[in-house]
Each structure stands twice: as structure tokens, then as C-alpha cells.
Scaffold this motif. Structure first.
Motif, PDB file in Angstrom:
ATOM      1  N   ILE A 147       0.857  -1.190   0.000  1.00 41.31           N
ATOM      2  CA  ILE A 147       0.000   0.000   0.000  1.00 41.31           C
ATOM      3  C   ILE A 147       0.896   1.245   0.000  1.00 41.31           C
ATOM      4  CG2 ILE A 147      -1.608   1.375   1.419  1.00 41.31           C
ATOM      5  CD1 ILE A 147      -2.969  -1.291   2.141  1.00 41.31           C
ATOM      6  N   GLU A 148       0.682   2.102  -0.983  1.00 38.50           N
ATOM      7  CA  GLU A 148       1.510   3.302  -1.155  1.00 38.50           C
ATOM      8  C   GLU A 148       1.447   4.178   0.099  1.00 38.50           C
ATOM      9  OE1 GLU A 148       0.400   5.628  -4.617  1.00 38.50           O
ATOM     10  OE2 GLU A 148       1.644   7.299  -3.904  1.00 38.50           O
ATOM     11  N   GLY A 149       2.585   4.574   0.578  1.00 36.72           N
ATOM     12  CA  GLY A 149       2.637   5.453   1.752  1.00 36.72           C
ATOM     13  C   GLY A 149       2.767   4.706   3.071  1.00 36.72           C
ATOM     14  N   ASN A 150       2.590   3.380   3.034  1.00 40.83           N
ATOM     15  CA  ASN A 150       2.688   2.617   4.283  1.00 40.83           C
ATOM     16  C   ASN A 150       4.141   2.222   4.543  1.00 40.83           C
ATOM     17  OD1 ASN A 150       1.667   1.570   6.629  1.00 40.83           O
ATOM     18  ND2 ASN A 150       0.951  -0.342   5.711  1.00 40.83           N
ATOM     19  N   SER A 151       4.489   2.088   5.822  1.00 42.63           N
ATOM     20  CA  SER A 151       5.862   1.724   6.190  1.00 42.63           C
ATOM     21  C   SER A 151       5.894   1.262   7.640  1.00 42.63           C
ATOM     22  CB  SER A 151       6.790   2.934   6.041  1.00 42.63           C
ATOM     23  OG  SER A 151       6.407   3.931   6.967  1.00 42.63           O
ATOM     24  N   ALA A 152       6.984   0.617   8.011  1.00 38.95           N
ATOM     25  CA  ALA A 152       7.174   0.212   9.405  1.00 38.95           C
ATOM     26  C   ALA A 152       7.203   1.446  10.301  1.00 38.95           C
ATOM     27  CB  ALA A 152       8.467  -0.577   9.544  1.00 38.95           C
TER      28      ALA A 152
END
Lengths: 428, 106
Positions: A147-152
Motif C-alpha cells: 500500500i503506497e505510503g505505508n511503512s514500518a
């Protein structure tokens, strides 16, 4: 280096090689049975802790080392009761003292590599541990990039809470801080993922909290799937207990999230956008990181195994159990991981003695709470045929729809009974 | 419940002889009472000593366990999840389970 030293080292190496050659040349199983088998278990969760515990029960002479980075284990099962305010985090926190008392060598460290050829694991401390067989139960890791923009990094402020612990407490804190009349926005992951009925239970127990403490609040669900586990039972319960509170949007209702903006607490779909006061974006999943590092995964990111012994089909002498393994048709549940661990531990003990592993037969039951007094379940019994885990025809299935309040209450009691028994069985 | 235990031992011994030297897939078709029971512990507690709401099975009368499991399987007895679970086991497996739990200390 002196000549003496060199010759001694060479002598030792030759002796080692000769020893190995003898073992191969003679009946290998009987030679191995005479020695003390060394098993390294990676992970102290439902799979790993059960495996370590039952290895010692099946063969107390085994040298069992379990490697787990955390000093305690916080369980995903019943973490929704913490998020919903029914239990404190201490209720779902398990100690490793019971395993130590069984004689398991519990090491709190991180495995950085598993060398299948050398049969050794390397820890972040730099230490290496040799094994005759290794059982890997690494759980899951997240595909944030889906999902674009998602991160740890974003998950630190917008928790997925799909690994229990600080993430669970953070989501609880955010719900407590949310004003009455706010919106809880949740997006379950695509298949396959850990705990298929988990999102439904989370929605239920957040709704239960809102009903009691913040009744003007709403829940919006953006689900990339068309159907979810126990859907009929959950929706029946929601209509009865939380009418009008839950807006569930499936794949065909523009439920697929494509992008997230953490600052705006907004999820973007094909045709629209939804903003929440508390956002719970649960990412797509794959086997835990060490599985990929050790080359145990297929191109979907999960670990293919022999379904009788749970030995990796990629690397010999390494077994993979639980969520990370391809154990279809069993679900990725704590119950499944634990019952697989017992079958795997039995197979490892047999194989170390040069004996044939037994025939697997196991069950799985997943309880979910729709409220504190309203439980539902799904169950299945599994056998083994033609090299595969198979569902036993005629067994299993869901709790009935339209059941009485007392039936639901009894299953809620059994949900907690299950939690207490399985955690005692695993961690002692 | 002694008879079940000795019955099981006889089967295992027989299969052991029959399959000696054959591939592992040819080993015992039916899992042992212990292996079958292991999965029950997740709800009914370690070795059948329940911690929560489920009944303990350790040390219970074997005939009673068999009666209950067969009742759940046929539908003559109504439970919550046990009707769905019992349908997954043969009579031989039910007897092995009854044998295992009845032989455990209470």
C-alpha cells in the motif's frame, strides 16, 4: 604458528572427517541415537514454545535451545480483549519460566542466519549454535510496500496491532483518547493472513467498547476481500448488539485501500477516501523475516514443507511450523501452530533416532468474541492422506446462526477456557 | 480401560513388524492415543487437566469418555463445538483417546 600446533589442528580435522565418514558408512541412525540430539527452536510463540516444551516431554535427554528476542511473549489471541478494554495487557503476557523449568535452554537473542549446510544458527551477538535439527516458528512479517505510503515507521504512530505487545497498547491508548462521536477506521489484510477471524473480532470488541463508553462513535471497515471468516455469524451478532454502528465495505463496495496518508489519517481507495480519528491499517503478510533470510520461502513469501514432518522442502534438517508454513488447509492460527508443533516435535524425535515419523492427526478451533458474553467458533479436524494434510469429511464447521443467548454465552466462556488451557499447555 | 491400552500396543507392535524397512508413509495408519490426545490439550489442558471452563479429561472413566464422544458424533448429545469435533474421529480413535485420558492421573 608452530608445527606442533598445526599438526594437532590437522589431526583434529582428520579425526572429525574420519568420524563423519564412519557415521555415514555405518548405520547412521544407530550412531545418532547414541548421541545427545541437539535441536534449536527459533521463536517463542505458539509454535516455537510448544515445540520446545514437547521436545523435552517426548525426549528429556534432548538438548533443546529456544531463541526468542523478547523476555516475555505477548499473545495475539485475546489481544482484541485488551484493545476493547476487557483485559489488561498482563492478561496476555506469557513468561518463559515454565519452559526453563522443563529444561529448555531459553536464549534471548535474535537469529541473524541459519546455515543449512553447516547446521548452525548465528545470533546477533555473533555466537553460533550447532543443531542436528532446527524448528523455525518465526510468525509473520508485513508487506508494507503493498500500500503506497505505508511503512514500518508509520506503524509506530498508526499501529497495525497484528503483532501483540506495544502495538496493542498503542491502539488501545488511541481508542481511549478518541472523542465520543469519532470514527474508528480499520482495514483488514488480503488473504492469506494470520488469524482469519481476527479482524471481525477486533471490530466487535471495539464496537462493544464504543457502545458502553462512546456510543455516538462509528466504525468504518475497508476490506479488500469480498468475504471474511465467520462473516454470517459476525454480521448476525453486529445487527443484534451494535445496530447501525458498523459500516462494512467489501471489495465490491470500493473497499480496496491503495494509498495511506498518515498525517491526514486517511485511506484512499479506487474511487474515494475515508478519514478516521483512529486508523488501523493491517498490512498484507508473509513469513517472518528470518525465514526469507535463511532461504526457506517460496515466491509468495511463505515456507513450503513436507506436511507430515514439517521439514522444509527447500532445506533438509530445518522444519517450519505455524503461520510462516504452507500448512493448508489449516488456518494461520495459534491453535494450529501449537498442534503442528507437537506433530513436528514428535517427527523430529523419531527422525533423530532414525525412526519413521508418525501419522499426523490434529484439530483446530478458533473462538471469537462478539462481546464479553457472546462467543462464536469455527472448528475442523485434520488428517493426513496422499502426502497432504486433509480435512476430515463431515467434521468441523461454524457455530449455528440463530443460536440462543445461552449458547453464545457458553462459547464466550469456552473462548476464555481455551485461552487459559492452551497457554498453560504451551508456556506452563 | 486396560483392554484399550493393550489393544493399542498389539496394533503398534504388529505394524512395527509389518512396516520395518518400508517407507515412512507406510507407517501406522492410525495415530496413537497420545498423538490424538495432544491436540485436545489446547482446550482441555495439558494431559487433560483443564485450566478454564472446559471439563478436565485426565483420569475420567474411559467408558464415559467413549460414551460422550460417540454421543457427540451421532448427535444424540448436543454440545457447542464437540459435535463438530467428534465427527472427525473413528470408533478406533475414540477408543484410543478414551484409553489415553483414562490412564492419566487426575
Amino acid at each position: 604458528m608452530s608445527k606442533k600446533n598445526i599438526s594437532r589442528r590437522t589431526f583434529n580435522q582428520l579425526l572429525g572427517a574420519a568420524g563423519a565418514a564412519t557415521a555415514v558408512g555405518l548405520a547412521a541412525p544407530s550412531v545418532m541415537a547414541a548421541g545427545k540430539g541437539r535441536v534449536v527452536v527459533i521463536g517463542g510463540g505458539f509454535g516455537g514454545a510448544t515445540a520446545a516444551n514437547y521436545l523435552k516431554q517426548f525426549d528429556p535427554s534432548l538438548d533443546v535451545t529456544m531463541i526468542e528476542p523478547n523476555k516475555t511473549f505477548v499473545t495475539c489471541p485475546f489481544s482484541n480483549t485488551v484493545i476493547g478494554g476487557l483485559n489488561d495487557i498482563s492478561f496476555i503476557t506469557q513468561s518463559f519460566d515454565g519452559l526453563r523449568a522443563r529444561g529448555v535452554n531459553v536464549v534471548h537473542d535474535m537469529v541473524t542466519m541459519i546455515d543449512a549446510a553447516k547446521k548452525e544458527v548465528t545470533l546477533s551477538s555473533g555466537k553460533t549454535i550447532y543443531f542436528d535439527r532446527c524448528i523455525v516458528s518465526p510468525g509473520i512479517d508485513f508487506k508494507y510496500e503493498a500500500i503506497e505510503g505505508n511503512s514500518a515507521a508509520l506503524a509506530e504512530t498508526m499501529p497495525h496491532a497484528w503483532k501483540a505487545g506495544p502495538q496493542t497498547s498503542l491502539l488501545r491508548k488511541q481508542l481511549e483518547a478518541m472523542p465520543n462521536g469519532g470514527t474508528f477506521l480499520i482495514s483488514p489484510p488480503p488473504n492469506p493472513f494470520r488469524c482469519p477471524p481476527g479482524p471481525g473480532e477486533r471490530i466487535s470488541l471495539v464496537a462493544n467498547y464504543f457502545k458502553q463508553h462512546k456510543p455516538k462513535s462509528k466504525i468504518i471497515v475497508l476490506d479488500p476481500k469480498q468475504k471474511f471468516s465467520k462473516q454470517g455469524l459476525f454480521k448476525e451478532g453486529w445487527a443484534k448488539l451494535y445496530p447501525g454502528m458498523i459500516d462494512y465495505r467489501h471489495q465490491s463496495d470500493d473497499g480496496v485501500v491503495l494509498r495511506v496518508d498518515g498525517d491526514k489519517k486517511t485511506l484512499y481507495t479506487d474511487f474515494g477516501e475515508v478519514t478516521g480519528d483512529v486508523v488501523n491499517l493491517i498490512p498484507a503478510q508473509k513469513a517472518g523475516k528470518i525465514a526469507a533470510i535463511a532461504g526457506l520461502t517460496n515466491d509468495q513469501g511463505w515456507c513450503p514443507i513436507n506436511q507430515q514432518t514439517f521439514e522444509s522442502t527447500i532445506h533438509k534438517n530445518i522444519h517450519v511450523i505455524g503461520d510462516a508454513s504452507v500448512s493448508t488447509p489449516m488456518p494461520k492460527s495459534g491453535f494450529a501452530a501449537s498442534t503442528q508443533a507437537k506433530i513436528c516435535a514428535g517427527a523430529v524425535v523419531a527422525m533423530l533416532k532414525g525412526e519413521a515419523p508418525g501419522t499426523p492427526k490434529f484439530a483446530n478451533t478458533c473462538y471469537s468474541l462478539v462481546s464479553a458474553d457472546y462467543g462464536i467458533s469455527v472448528a475442523m479436524v485434520y488428517g493426513f492422506a496422499d502426502g497432504h494434510i486433509t480435512k476430515i469429511k463431515g467434521s468441523g464447521g461454524l457455530s449455528p446462526t440463530g443460536a440462543s443467548d445461552s449458547f453464545r454465552k457458553q462459547e464466550a466462556n469456552y473462548a476464555e477456557g481455551w485461552y487459559k488451557s492452551i497457554t498453560k499447555d504451551i508456556w506452563g | 480401560m486396560k483392554k484399550y491400552a493393550s489393544f493399542k500396543i498389539a496394533i503398534v507392535a504388529g505394524l512395527g513388524l509389518a512396516t520395518m524397512g518400508l517407507a515412512s508413509s507406510a507407517s501406522a495408519e492410525m495415530a496413537s492415543g497420545q498423538v490424538l490426545a495432544n491436540t485436545c490439550f489446547s482446550c482441555h489442558g495439558p494431559a487433560g487437566h483443564s485450566v478454564g471452563a472446559m471439563p478436565s479429561l485426565a483420569g475420567k472413566d474411559g467408558e464415559a469418555i467413549k460414551f460422550l464422544l460417540e454421543g457427540y458424533r451421532s448427535g444424540n448429545l448436543k454440545g457447542t463445538v464437540m459435535n463438530r469435533i467428534a465427527k472427525g474421529y473413528s470408533t478406533g480413535e475414540i477408543e484410543a483417546l478414551a484409553g489415553y485420558f483414562s490412564s492419566q492421573a487426575k
